[in-house]
Design a protein around this motif. Structure first.
Motif, PDB file in Angstrom:
ATOM      1  N   LEU A  25       0.861  -1.170   0.000  1.00 53.32           N
ATOM      2  CA  LEU A  25       0.000   0.000   0.000  1.00 53.32           C
ATOM      3  C   LEU A  25       0.903   1.226   0.000  1.00 53.32           C
ATOM      4  CD1 LEU A  25      -2.849   1.331   0.416  1.00 53.32           C
ATOM      5  CD2 LEU A  25      -2.315   1.279   2.862  1.00 53.32           C
ATOM      6  N   ILE A  26       0.767   2.074  -1.025  1.00 57.42           N
ATOM      7  CA  ILE A  26       1.576   3.285  -1.138  1.00 57.42           C
ATOM      8  C   ILE A  26       0.653   4.485  -1.011  1.00 57.42           C
ATOM      9  CG2 ILE A  26       3.102   4.668  -2.592  1.00 57.42           C
ATOM     10  CD1 ILE A  26       3.955   2.068  -3.991  1.00 57.42           C
ATOM     11  N   TYR A  27       0.899   5.322   0.010  1.00 58.80           N
ATOM     12  CA  TYR A  27       0.137   6.562   0.143  1.00 58.80           C
ATOM     13  C   TYR A  27       0.974   7.723  -0.375  1.00 58.80           C
ATOM     14  CZ  TYR A  27      -1.819  10.819   1.922  1.00 58.80           C
ATOM     15  OH  TYR A  27      -2.304  12.095   1.989  1.00 58.80           O
ATOM     16  N   THR A  28       0.410   8.437  -1.341  1.00 58.85           N
ATOM     17  CA  THR A  28       1.022   9.644  -1.883  1.00 58.85           C
ATOM     18  C   THR A  28      -0.086  10.638  -2.167  1.00 58.85           C
ATOM     19  OG1 THR A  28       2.539  10.512  -3.536  1.00 58.85           O
ATOM     20  CG2 THR A  28       1.002   8.818  -4.289  1.00 58.85           C
ATOM     21  N   THR A  29       0.167  11.907  -1.948  1.00 58.71           N
ATOM     22  CA  THR A  29      -0.893  12.906  -2.051  1.00 58.71           C
ATOM     23  C   THR A  29      -1.359  13.163  -3.481  1.00 58.71           C
ATOM     24  OG1 THR A  29      -0.031  13.980  -0.099  1.00 58.71           O
ATOM     25  CG2 THR A  29      -1.543  15.246  -1.406  1.00 58.71           C
ATOM     26  N   CYS A  30      -0.450  13.267  -4.416  1.00 59.74           N
ATOM     27  CA  CYS A  30      -0.780  13.776  -5.759  1.00 59.74           C
ATOM     28  C   CYS A  30      -0.332  12.826  -6.862  1.00 59.74           C
ATOM     29  CB  CYS A  30      -0.156  15.151  -5.955  1.00 59.74           C
ATOM     30  SG  CYS A  30      -0.628  16.339  -4.704  1.00 59.74           S
ATOM     31  N   TYR A  31      -0.791  11.592  -6.852  1.00 57.97           N
ATOM     32  CA  TYR A  31      -0.344  10.582  -7.811  1.00 57.97           C
ATOM     33  C   TYR A  31      -0.554  11.007  -9.265  1.00 57.97           C
ATOM     34  CZ  TYR A  31       0.166   5.959  -9.947  1.00 57.97           C
ATOM     35  OH  TYR A  31       0.568   4.899 -10.715  1.00 57.97           O
ATOM     36  N   ASN A  32      -1.632  11.717  -9.548  1.00 56.10           N
ATOM     37  CA  ASN A  32      -1.940  12.085 -10.934  1.00 56.10           C
ATOM     38  C   ASN A  32      -1.320  13.401 -11.385  1.00 56.10           C
ATOM     39  OD1 ASN A  32      -3.304   9.790 -11.601  1.00 56.10           O
ATOM     40  ND2 ASN A  32      -5.284  10.580 -10.981  1.00 56.10           N
ATOM     41  N   VAL A  33      -0.515  14.029 -10.536  1.00 58.78           N
ATOM     42  CA  VAL A  33       0.290  15.176 -10.954  1.00 58.78           C
ATOM     43  C   VAL A  33       1.645  14.596 -11.356  1.00 58.78           C
ATOM     44  CG1 VAL A  33       1.423  17.302 -10.223  1.00 58.78           C
ATOM     45  CG2 VAL A  33      -0.890  16.777  -9.414  1.00 58.78           C
ATOM     46  N   THR A  38       6.107  11.649  -8.351  1.00 60.14           N
ATOM     47  CA  THR A  38       5.240  10.568  -8.832  1.00 60.14           C
ATOM     48  C   THR A  38       5.940   9.679  -9.858  1.00 60.14           C
ATOM     49  OG1 THR A  38       4.213  12.052 -10.456  1.00 60.14           O
ATOM     50  CG2 THR A  38       3.100  11.776  -8.333  1.00 60.14           C
ATOM     51  N   LEU A  39       6.879  10.213 -10.596  1.00 61.20           N
ATOM     52  CA  LEU A  39       7.642   9.349 -11.508  1.00 61.20           C
ATOM     53  C   LEU A  39       8.459   8.329 -10.716  1.00 61.20           C
ATOM     54  CD1 LEU A  39       8.786  11.895 -14.233  1.00 61.20           C
ATOM     55  CD2 LEU A  39       6.995  10.149 -14.413  1.00 61.20           C
ATOM     56  N   THR A  40       9.013   8.754  -9.583  1.00 65.69           N
ATOM     57  CA  THR A  40       9.760   7.823  -8.718  1.00 65.69           C
ATOM     58  C   THR A  40       8.827   6.775  -8.145  1.00 65.69           C
ATOM     59  OG1 THR A  40      11.371   9.537  -8.178  1.00 65.69           O
ATOM     60  CG2 THR A  40      11.210   7.674  -6.649  1.00 65.69           C
ATOM     61  N   VAL A  65      -7.159  12.883 -14.185  1.00 65.11           N
ATOM     62  CA  VAL A  65      -7.547  11.480 -14.064  1.00 65.11           C
ATOM     63  C   VAL A  65      -6.944  10.639 -15.196  1.00 65.11           C
ATOM     64  CG1 VAL A  65      -9.739  11.678 -15.317  1.00 65.11           C
ATOM     65  CG2 VAL A  65      -9.470   9.953 -13.530  1.00 65.11           C
ATOM     66  N   LYS A  66      -6.654  11.254 -16.337  1.00 62.82           N
ATOM     67  CA  LYS A  66      -6.063  10.479 -17.443  1.00 62.82           C
ATOM     68  C   LYS A  66      -4.646  10.002 -17.122  1.00 62.82           C
ATOM     69  CE  LYS A  66      -4.588  14.504 -20.055  1.00 62.82           C
ATOM     70  NZ  LYS A  66      -4.898  15.401 -21.129  1.00 62.82           N
ATOM     71  N   ASN A  67      -4.056  10.537 -16.060  1.00 64.03           N
ATOM     72  CA  ASN A  67      -2.719  10.093 -15.645  1.00 64.03           C
ATOM     73  C   ASN A  67      -2.747   8.874 -14.722  1.00 64.03           C
ATOM     74  OD1 ASN A  67      -1.558  12.184 -17.095  1.00 64.03           O
ATOM     75  ND2 ASN A  67      -1.551  13.566 -15.341  1.00 64.03           N
ATOM     76  N   GLY A  72      -0.576   1.832 -18.218  1.00 64.33           N
ATOM     77  CA  GLY A  72      -1.542   0.780 -18.502  1.00 64.33           C
ATOM     78  C   GLY A  72      -2.110   0.209 -17.209  1.00 64.33           C
ATOM     79  N   GLU A  73      -3.171  -0.540 -17.369  1.00 68.54           N
ATOM     80  CA  GLU A  73      -3.774  -1.178 -16.203  1.00 68.54           C
ATOM     81  C   GLU A  73      -3.082  -2.511 -15.955  1.00 68.54           C
ATOM     82  OE1 GLU A  73      -7.938  -0.869 -15.599  1.00 68.54           O
ATOM     83  OE2 GLU A  73      -8.121   0.646 -17.166  1.00 68.54           O
ATOM     84  N   HIS A  74      -3.140  -2.973 -14.730  1.00 65.17           N
ATOM     85  CA  HIS A  74      -2.489  -4.227 -14.343  1.00 65.17           C
ATOM     86  C   HIS A  74      -3.416  -4.942 -13.359  1.00 65.17           C
ATOM     87  CE1 HIS A  74       0.439  -7.021 -12.683  1.00 65.17           C
ATOM     88  NE2 HIS A  74       1.240  -6.706 -13.681  1.00 65.17           N
ATOM     89  N   PRO A  75      -3.570  -6.260 -13.490  1.00 66.58           N
ATOM     90  CA  PRO A  75      -4.480  -6.974 -12.581  1.00 66.58           C
ATOM     91  C   PRO A  75      -4.038  -6.943 -11.117  1.00 66.58           C
ATOM     92  CG  PRO A  75      -3.264  -8.527 -13.960  1.00 66.58           C
ATOM     93  CD  PRO A  75      -2.958  -7.144 -14.478  1.00 66.58           C
ATOM     94  N   ASN A  76      -2.766  -6.665 -10.852  1.00 63.60           N
ATOM     95  CA  ASN A  76      -2.262  -6.625  -9.475  1.00 63.60           C
ATOM     96  C   ASN A  76      -2.167  -5.205  -8.931  1.00 63.60           C
ATOM     97  OD1 ASN A  76      -1.982  -9.351  -9.769  1.00 63.60           O
ATOM     98  ND2 ASN A  76       0.232  -9.390  -9.607  1.00 63.60           N
ATOM     99  N   ARG A  77      -2.837  -4.271  -9.582  1.00 62.71           N
ATOM    100  CA  ARG A  77      -2.724  -2.861  -9.203  1.00 62.71           C
ATOM    101  C   ARG A  77      -4.106  -2.234  -9.075  1.00 62.71           C
ATOM    102  NH1 ARG A  77      -3.009   1.658 -12.491  1.00 62.71           N
ATOM    103  NH2 ARG A  77      -1.898   3.464 -11.699  1.00 62.71           N
TER     104      ARG A  77
END
Length: 152
Positions: A25-33, A38-40, A65-67, A72-77
């Motif tokens: 479980l990864i908590y980050t405030t601004c994943y879609n920015v 977020t690249l890291t 939201v497009k970010n 891509g989507e992943h079944p484990n994510r």
């Protein structure tokens, strides 16, 4: 290798992420920015998935939201968006709707259920804010290894 100091792995224990079924479980405030932070996080996420692990990103609706599924989507994510986050008015650019930032205040019962359903084996926080205090408490109550990084 990652070195842990937790009751479940033992002091100085080494865990090899090369082949795992960890649920992180990864908590980050601004994943879609999209920025260096977020690249890291996305690189870390890809490594966990490539090793056979599972990842749950807990974040606000900051950015576009497009970010959410750039790689891509992943079944484990999965990605969970905090349901009590509000827009920070002074941290938004009206001429650029993708440059919007939100801040969360707590983990709602709904989000806690989603986290329980994910069944994390490791918790990673990336920001020292109010929600991270709830995430830390969640890890403690569930006897989960907890790690934190601060990105600026």
């Amino acid at each position: 290798d990652v070195v842990f100091d937790t009751p479940s792995i033992g002091s100085g224990g080494v865990f090899d992420f090369k082949s795992c079924d960890h649920r992180v479980l990864i908590y980050t405030t601004c994943y879609n920015v999209i920025d260096g932070v977020t690249l890291t996080i996305r690189k870390l996420e890809q490594e966990i998935l490539a090793a056979g692990g599972h990842v749950c990103i807990l974040t606000t609706r900051s950015g576009s939201v497009k970010n959410t599924h750039l790689d891509g989507e992943h079944p484990n994510r999965r990605v969970l968006f905090l349901d009590d986050a509000i827009k920070i008015p002074f941290a938004s650019d009206p001429s650029n709707p993708e440059s919007v930032y939100f801040i969360g205040f707590s983990l709602s019962p709904n989000i806690l259920k989603e986290m329980d359903d994910f069944s994390p084996t490791l918790v990673h926080i990336t920001v020292p804010d109010v929600v991270s205090l709830d995430v830390i408490q969640y890890a403690r109550e569930n006897d989960l290894p907890l790690m934190g990084t601060f990105h600026s």
